[in-house]
Enzyme design. Structure first.
Site, PDB file in Angstrom:
ATOM      1  CE  LYS A 119      -4.219  -1.614   0.209  1.00  0.00           C
ATOM      2  NZ  LYS A 119      -5.175  -1.332  -0.883  1.00  0.00           N
ATOM      3  CE  LYS A 121     -44.257 -39.133  42.646  1.00  0.00           C
ATOM      4  NZ  LYS A 121     -43.712 -40.125  41.679  1.00  0.00           N
ATOM      5  CB  THR A 122     -40.141 -33.330  41.083  1.00  0.00           C
ATOM      6  OG1 THR A 122     -40.103 -34.269  42.174  1.00  0.00           O
ATOM      7  CG2 THR A 122     -39.379 -32.078  41.483  1.00  0.00           C
TER       8      THR A 122
END
Length: 900
Positions: free
Chosen positions: A215, A604-605
């Site tokens: 560049k 159930k939990t």
């Protein structure tokens, strides 16, 4: 540190049942936009594209704008806007994601949620979010490219794979590569870099390449120019094998020109370059936290023996993972704000990897995959052998072939009988619809985990052919807050259908409010409708579209956060069974007290957690108003971490008053005792303090898992009314389930004296999810040494296969026996270099649990070792075996200690 940035120029309108973003005034029409100055055109385009990107990434919605230009006739958006939309989705098929509509001076863009499954023929489209700018650069030949979303996804996937393949090595960029050409010490570029000066006009002996870029210095604004090229070329080299950036060399002639010393300060230039590099963002898939490795050299440039000026060369090492020039530009709606994602969020959402379920693939099947799903969707899995979402949809929300179905039928009949004129009012509204399903609920808000509103008779969701989904809210009388309630509920439903249910079609939820005047059964007043006029494509065209939407609805209503989420480190959802969903759908105002008898592994939990969430919304109460009671500390601790209730053991419950408690959930009640007093009577008194508004008392129990011979304090079975039963096992693999069934048959034939025999009749209706492979091994008459050696050897094998310590539990008969085995187990484990133990109170740690069977009640692990003495508690030995076996999901080892 990356921080979220809000865009204050975009307004998220909150008065609609959809995400609506107002972008202000925008010039529309090709000719009109071409007349704009470039800066204004770009500024308007950026506002629109940010809003579009945010909606694509957030479940879709509507963009509203006012036309800045005068137009007597309808106009198109403009070519630059259309091109930007195509670039954003990387497809020419705009119709798949966008539709537009003009109404006078106002213009709307209807945006569907992003999902790559619309492009099945383009298998490379896999990225999960859309971005305006990836900030990822790569090097190809002598060119630098900004990666689009597709390329960024592939690049990140390779980097992740490389990091995983090199795991176990020291995290360093040196481990990730062989030194490429251009960075080798024998390369001419490397030799030039070792110099400290150039001659003005000298020609370098190598061209530009993959590893070199030339560049020149800009003739104006030198430092700004350099500062602008650094974020492009340096990340590109770092992401693509490393290289050299020469600044001050002509790219065609390869001549060193430098920059005149009068025009540049080398020290200042160095600071500007370093500052630009230190702004880069990094993302690591490996264990490193390093930044980019570079060497910056400022060379003197001489002309005829005199210092002419300076040139600059930056040597960049290959980076182990990903270098971003800046935070990616990708937007998402978060609450009331439109936010730019952080680099970490962007990579995580871009990749959207499925969780590592390889070890559990025999247990689960995918109900919703991340591949091709909306950006915010989460993976959904269900236990193998249970109903698939398609089966659940047909069971709960089947679409009739020729008429409109009202469901659930019992609620439709109940509401029609309770509210005079309601049936006539609704059927009048339904006359235009010939086919579909009308899903009633006492509160769709509660179904979506929102707060219930007083005065709402019911809500109903209409899914009908040739119509968009419509949410009806029926109020007893006009209510100023009714519209806000309906809008908020519909908004949440639409968002969840896409972002949780994974629906990838075009979808909206219209709202309609009906008022039932109690003094005149035939009089109804239509509430405000949604002001958004959606295109025809948002109507459901056929059975396939209706069923696809209803399957997403099944995930919304039956999905819950899996316990696997904590283990996997990402959010994963499971589905309730139809049996669980029906119990949870009960009207809590009429089901104040309920006994739920659940067989081992029936969830159930999970049910207890879900019902507490519902209680909070139905009764508009807080966590400190809901009490969860268990017999053991580990289960109490597990629920405490969920922050949905107060959680105590029975002993603590009996010691304190709990003044603020209104509702009580009791879990594993079969193992409660009355040694500290009548816990059931106390719970009833607390929940019935307010006679006009009693609280909820739900009791979960399983007599098959009774682990003692004393009185539990439960009322007689005949007084456990109303009662529901959970008879479908969802936890255990086939061999374990079969073993459980056999042991429970023995308990049923010869139950302990403290268990009502009639309660065990529910075994007749028992069923388990089938098709889940697993392991059941029973070893008899083992010595202590044989037991600990077997446990250590087996754990070592599992850990070598990828299992972790938090997959394993070692359970013994009583707490007294824990210490008896612990010392020998630890010694055997250390020989195998296996990890430490913790008790069940520390369930979430990455340790093997060592505790008693009773204390592990209500919890679960993939692999369970049960160590049992032959002579222990013969009267309830079968019950103890049920308690033990039901804790194991995949593999169960029962080790009988013969000489204990």
């Amino acid at each position: 540190m990356n921080m979220e940035k809000h865009n204050s120029s975009l307004v998220v309108e909150l008065s609609h049942p959809d995400l609506v973003i107002n972008v202000g005034k925008v010039t529309l029409g090709e000719k009109n936009r071409n007349k704009l100055q470039k800066a204004q055109r770009e500024q308007e385009k950026m506002r629109v594209m940010q809003a579009v990107c945010a909606l694509l990434n957030s479940g879709g919605g509507v963009i509203r704008m006012e036309m800045a230009n005068e137009a007597e006739h309808p106009v198109e958006m403009g070519l630059d806007l259309e091109q930007s939309l195509r670039k954003l989705i990387q497809s020419s098929d705009l119709q798949a994601f966008f539709e537009t509509k003009q109404q006078g001076r106002y213009f709307s863009i209807f945006v569907k949620s992003w999902s790559s499954d619309l492009f099945p023929e383009e298998s490379s489209i896999k990225f999960r979010i859309c971005s305006l700018f990836s900030s990822l650069y790569s090097r190809s030949g002598t060119s630098v490219f900004l990666m689009d979303s597709r390329e960024a996804f592939d690049f990140l996937k390779i980097k992740k794979r490389n990091a995983e393949s090199s795991s176990g090595k020291e995290p360093s960029s040196k481990n990730t590569r062989v030194i490429p050409q251009g960075l080798h010490k024998s390369d001419p570029v490397f030799l030039v870099f070792q110099r400290d000066r150039f001659e003005y006009g000298e020609i370098l002996g190598f061209p530009e390449s993959q590893y070199t870029e030339f560049k020149q210095f800009s003739t104006k604004h030198i430092h700004t120019y350099v500062e602008n090229i650094i974020p492009v070329y340096i990340p590109a080299f770092a992401n693509t094998g490393g290289g050299y950036l020469f600044i001050g060399v002509d790219d065609k002639s390869k001549r060193v020109l430098g920059c005149a010393k009068e025009n540049i300060d080398p020290d200042y230039l160095r600071k500007r370059i370093e500052k630009a590099i230190y702004k880069f963002r990094y993302f690591h898939f490996c264990q490193s936290s390093c930044g980019i490795n570079f060497t910056l050299k400022i060379f003197d440039v001489f002309a005829k023996g005199e210092l002419y000026g300076y040139a600059c060369v930056i040597r960049v090492e290959p980076f182990c993972c990903a270098v971003f020039s800046e935070v990616p530009r990708s937007w998402m709606v978060k609450g009331k704000h439109i936010c730019n994602l952080t680099t970490e969020e962007w990579v995580s959402r871009m990749m959207g990897a499925e969780p590592e379920l390889t070890l559990l693939c025999d247990d689960f099947e995918s109900q919703l995959s991340l591949a091709g799903g909306p950006p915010l969707s989460k993976p959904v899995y269900s236990k193998k052998g249970l109903e698939h979402k398609k089966d659940l949809q047909q069971l709960l929300f089947s679409v009739p072939s020729k008429h409109l179905r009202y469901t659930p039928e019992h609620l439709w009949k109940e509401l029609s009988s309770q509210h005079e004129g309601l049936e006539e009012l609704i059927k009048k509204e339904m006359r235009p619809f010939s086919r579909g399903i009308f899903i009633l609920s006492r509160s769709w808000a509660v179904d979506l985990n929102l707060k219930e509103k007083q005065g709402v008779i019911c809500d109903a969701l209409l899914i009908a052919q040739d119509s968009p989904p419509i949410l009806y809210t029926i109020l007893r009388e006009q209510d100023a807050e009714g519209h806000n309630y309906s809008t908020r509920t519909a908004f949440t439903l639409k968002q969840k259908l896409v972002n949780m249910g994974g629906y990838t079609g075009k979808v909206c939820v219209m709202t309609k409010i009906l008022y039932l005047n109690p003094e005149s059964a035939q009089e109804s007043l239509e509430g405000p409708c949604s002001p958004i006029d959606y295109p025809e494509s948002y109507s459901l065209a056929d059975t396939q579209q209706m069923e696809a939407l209803l399957q997403s609805l099944v995930i919304v209503l039956l999905g819950f956060r899996s316990f696997l989420s904590d283990q996997l480190g990402c959010e994963v959802f499971n589905l309730l069974t139809a049996q669980q969903y029906e119990i949870l759908s009960k009207n809590l105002h009429k089901s104040r007290e309920l006994f739920i008898h659940g067989l081992p592994g029936s969830g159930k939990t999970i049910m207890a957690m879900k019902i507490m969430e519902k209680i909070s919304n139905v009764f508009c109460c807080y966590a400190n108003n809901i009490l969860y009671i268990s017999e053991n500390q580990p289960l109490r601790n597990f629920l405490s971490n969920k922050n949905i209730c107060q959680s105590v053991t029975r002993k603590t419950f009996m010691k304190n008053k709990f003044e603020n408690i209104q509702h009580i959930i009791i879990d594993e009640a079969q193992n409660f005792r009355i040694e500290d007093g009548d816990w059931y009577e106390k719970a009833k008194k607390i929940t019935q303090r307010e006679k006009d508004r009693p609280g909820i008392l739900w009791i979960f129990l399983d007599y098959f898992q009774t682990s003692h011979l004393v009185c539990s304090g439960l009322p007689p079975l005949s007084a456990q009314y109303p009662r529901e039963e959970l008879t479908r096992g969802i936890r255990n693999a086939d061999p374990i389930a079969n073993y459980l069934h056999a042991i429970m048959q023995q308990i049923k034939k010869n139950p302990p004296l403290n268990i009502p025999p009639e309660s065990l009749e529910m075994l007749c209706g028992a069923e388990w999810a089938q098709g889940v492979p697993g392991t059941l091994i029973i070893k008899e008459d083992l010595s202590l040494k044989q037991i600990v050696t077997f446990v250590a050897d087996t754990c070592k094998c599992f850990f070598e296969k990828g299992y972790s310590p938090n997959d394993v539990a070692v359970l013994v008969n009583t707490t007294r026996e824990v210490d008896h085995y612990k010392h020998e187990l630890l010694r055997a484990m250390r020989k195998k270099r296996v990890v430490q133990f913790s008790d069940a109170c520390d369930m979430l740690s990455d340790h093997i649990v060592l505790d008693s069977i009773r204390r592990f009640s209500g919890l679960e692990r993939n692999i369970v070792f049960g160590i049992l003495p032959r002579a222990a508690e013969l009267a309830i030995s079968d019950n103890i075996l049920v308690c033990l076996a039901s804790r194991a999901k995949q593999r169960l080892y029962i080790l009988w200690h013969g000489d204990y």
